[in-house]
Design an enzyme around this catalytic site. Structure first.
Site, PDB file in Angstrom:
ATOM      1  N   GLU A 190      95.742   5.510  35.705  1.00 38.54           N
ATOM      2  CA  GLU A 190      96.315   4.967  36.934  1.00 38.54           C
ATOM      3  C   GLU A 190      97.292   6.026  37.432  1.00 38.54           C
ATOM      4  O   GLU A 190      98.370   6.218  36.849  1.00 38.54           O
ATOM      5  CB  GLU A 190      97.020   3.642  36.654  1.00 38.54           C
ATOM      6  CG  GLU A 190      97.586   2.982  37.889  1.00 38.54           C
ATOM      7  CD  GLU A 190      99.078   2.730  37.767  1.00 38.54           C
ATOM      8  OE1 GLU A 190      99.809   3.165  38.681  1.00 38.54           O
ATOM      9  OE2 GLU A 190      99.507   2.128  36.773  1.00 38.54           O
ATOM     10  N   CYS A 196     104.065   4.055  42.175  1.00 37.80           N
ATOM     11  CA  CYS A 196     102.731   4.619  42.413  1.00 37.80           C
ATOM     12  C   CYS A 196     102.018   3.887  43.541  1.00 37.80           C
ATOM     13  O   CYS A 196     100.999   4.367  44.052  1.00 37.80           O
ATOM     14  CB  CYS A 196     101.905   4.571  41.145  1.00 37.80           C
ATOM     15  SG  CYS A 196     101.832   2.940  40.391  1.00 37.80           S
TER      16      CYS A 196
END
Length: 677
Positions: free
Chosen positions: A256, A295
């Site tokens: 990720e 993120c």
């Protein structure tokens, strides 16, 4: 100051070296030290496989889920302490809640998913049994079993609580132990989290280990049964992905990575209007929560070309109200970056971005702060850029991992889809609009490049959790630059830690392996009606056969009159015959189901407490007046509920008529009492 400890092989270990200092993001003072040397990772992984794995696999999904709930409740009692320590990472109280409460929320969510959506068993059957022969003696099914390795977490610095917990929860429910390797900058918060977990005594030994150390030879010790979950930069993900152990042993690797997430303002927006204000508010929120160190933060804000000036002005005005400084001050709305090194990274990236655009708000080098030294602390101003040529490369290639975003213009839905795709894969995107047609075109066009898409309109805004908030019941991850992986996603996240195996054999063998009755397996019909048996006495395959029961025209007409269902196929012979599926008037499907219940139910008070639903109901063959119905009800799956005085029993119901053909098949769901203790 002693270096942070690691919890491996069942005990706490203090490094022998002095370690490197970790500084308070706000004051610059030393908070802790972290060892740069590696651990005996081979021994730690072996311990997880030898001790943690077997202990977890002895428990059912429901038992693991119950432990997860207990752990979540325990951590919730200590969250104030975690909030306080989070401030040293530069986090405001709101940031800390996002991290700490978000992580605890994942534990609660997976506890519920494990109990509601998985069986009280150690294995999970995926889908229906597949007949593999004409005679019914050979079949196949897919079975999920836990991987026999360790789920290795390599985490980023920005979420030192949510990061490890969101990976740990699905692994634990699956029956796979975890080893957590936190990022150095904020590892002291993860260490305290694990101290609280270990001290609780809730988890089986070996199910969670912590490595506050350098990476050393960690990856060298991976086997084909281990898994790696990485969160961090796309460049680091690429290096890890090609490690010889991962490629040579086909280790499951999930990344990720940071991505250039976007938000799109719809062309229906008007300055000062509700949609317009939603977009601006969301943009500023995503820039400033966690000081932009998410993120999922918005890096590219796509705006209709004619609204660029209005959005720039409104966003700058809102950013001007954001107070930067020491999170201990209640007036502060944005804290510091995690470290001075991170501040330098943001400044370097900003220099590249500023080659393509102009500054709408902020200063990369200067910032006014409250109750703090702007040089000793890792502070940076929110910076909003304007790039009038959306075709330039920089905003689609460079990410400043801080409170930085760029406004870019577009002129059509097709163009904004193309621009969104230039990010080469993102974790999340959002479309802020009240126009469903525009939303559909953008969502369907941009979906292949995104792991999650939020469509935000005034109605959704009433309850929306926001652009940047991953939810445990939805997948978190994205294609391309975003890492190409998936985390969370409810039960999907659990199954990622398990191996799906196709198993072939006779129905009786499959039933024994799967722990449930399957079509074609043997049935047990005794003098004792299954509804007279307590949960502990029931066995898969226990069956009652009841009938036959004739269906008359009077039954059909009475049911139609009583319910109001006078559909022509039940009431008009000529019209029914004109229907290509019928040869005349037919019985209602729900009349068939009702008559079947009347046949198989044992009416006296007893262990069966309630029928709470039907699933997979299919009407297979028409029933005509004069037909006779027989029902075969078989205990299919038996799930005791942990801590309750009852369990769930799923029954296979097969209603047939006089020629043996099935007219209806479905699952009956009941709650059945355990014997009184």
């Amino acid at each position: 100051m002693a270096p942070l400890r690691s919890y491996v092989a069942g005990s706490w270990h203090v490094p022998r070296d002095e370690g490197a200092p970790l500084l308070d993001a706000v004051t610059g003072q030393e908070v802790a030290r972290i060892s740069t040397a590696g651990l005996d990772f081979g021994a730690a992984l072996a311990y997880g496989r030898r001790v943690g794995g077997p202990a977890l696999r002895e428990l059912t999904f429901h038992q693991r889920a119950a432990l997860l709930k207990a752990l979540a409740s325990h951590l919730r009692e200590h969250r104030e302490e975690l909030y306080e320590l989070s401030a040293r990472t530069g986090a405001t109280l709101g940031d800390a809640r996002f991290d700490v409460d978000g992580g605890i929320g994942v534990l609660f969510s997976y506890s519920g998913k494990g109990r509601r959506e998985l069986p009280n068993s150690t294995v999970h059957v995926d889908g229906a049994v597949e007949p593999l022969g004409k005679g019914g003696s050979f079949a196949g099914l897919h079975l999920y079993t836990p991987m026999r390795g360790v789920a290795v977490q390599i985490n980023a610095f920005n979420f030192p609580v949510w990061g490890p917990l969101e990976k740990f929860a699905p692994a634990f429910v699956a029956g796979v132990p975890s080893l957590v390797k936190p990022a150095s900058q904020t590892a002291y918060l993860t260490e305290r989290l694990v101290e609280l977990i270990v001290a609780s005594g809730i988890l089986p030994e070996g199910s969670l280990q912590l490595a506050c150390a350098g990476p050393g030879d960690l990856l060298d010790h991976l086997t084909e049964q281990d898994l790696v979950f990485f969160t961090g930069s796309a460049a680091t993900a690429q290096k890890l992905r090609v490690h010889p152990s991962i490629t040579g042993r086909s280790v499951r690797f999930n990344a990720e990575a940071d991505s250039l997430n976007c938000s799109v303002l719809g062309p229906d927006a008007t300055p000062g209007g509700e949609v317009f204000e939603l977009f601006v508010k969301q943009l500023v929120t995503e820039m400033t929560v966690k000081a932009g160190q998410k993120c999922t933060a918005i890096r590219r804000a796509f705006v209709p070309a004619h609204l660029m000036d209005a959005v720039a002005e409104a966003a700058a005005a809102r950013l001007a109200r954001v107070t930067v400084g020491n999170p201990a001050n209640p007036d502060v709305r944005m804290g510091a970056l995690a470290s001075l090194g991170q501040r330098e990274e943001v400044r370097r990236s900003l220099k590249a971005l500023m080659q393509a655009g102009t500054t709408v708000y902020g200063d990369a080098e200067r910032v006014e702060v409250v109750d703090a030294d702007p040089e000793r602390g890792a502070f940076v101003s929110p910076v909003l850029l304007r790039v009038d040529d959306a075709g330039l490369a920089e905003p689609h290639e460079v990410e400043a991992f801080g409170p930085v975003s760029s406004l870019l213009p577009y002129t059509s839905a097709a163009e904004v889809v193309e621009l969104a795709a230039r990010g080469q894969g993102s974790l999340v995107g959002s479309v802020v609009t009240g126009d469903p047609d525009f939303a559909r075109e953008v969502v369907l066009g941009a979906a292949p490049w995104h792991g999650r898409l939020l469509v935000l309109d005034p109605e959704a805004a009433k309850e929306s959790t926001g652009h940047g908030s991953p939810l445990p019941m939805l997948v978190h991850g994205g294609p391309g630059r975003a890492g190409g992986g998936e985390e969370l996603g409810g039960v999907r996240g659990v199954l990622h830690h398990m191996r799906r195996t196709a198993v072939q054999g006779s129905p009786d063998m499959l039933a024994k392996v799967a722990g449930r009755w399957v079509p074609g397996a043997g049935r047990s019909v005794t003098d004792v009606h299954p509804f007279r048996k307590h949960l502990e006495d029931l066995r898969p395959g226990d069956t009652v056969v009841a009938g036959p029961r004739p269906v008359s025209l009077a039954d059909v007409e009475h049911f139609a009159e009583f319910t109001g269902d006078t559909f022509y196929a039940h009431m008009d012979e000529e019209a029914a015959r004109a229907n290509p599926f019928f040869d005349g008037r037919v019985a209602h499907g729900y009349l068939v189901v009702s008559l079947a219940a009347g046949l198989f139910v044992q009416p006296d008070p007893g262990p069966v407490l309630a029928n709470y639903g039907l699933e997979n109901l299919r009407f297979l063959t028409p029933v005509y007046p004069g037909d006779e119905l027989t029902v075969t009800l078989t205990a299919k799956q038996i799930d005791p509920r942990e801590g309750a005085e009852y369990g769930e029993v799923r029954w296979d119901a097969d209603v047939t008529k006089q020629d043996g053909s099935s007219v209806a098949r479905y699952d009956v769901l009941t709650l059945v009492a355990k014997r009184a203790t």
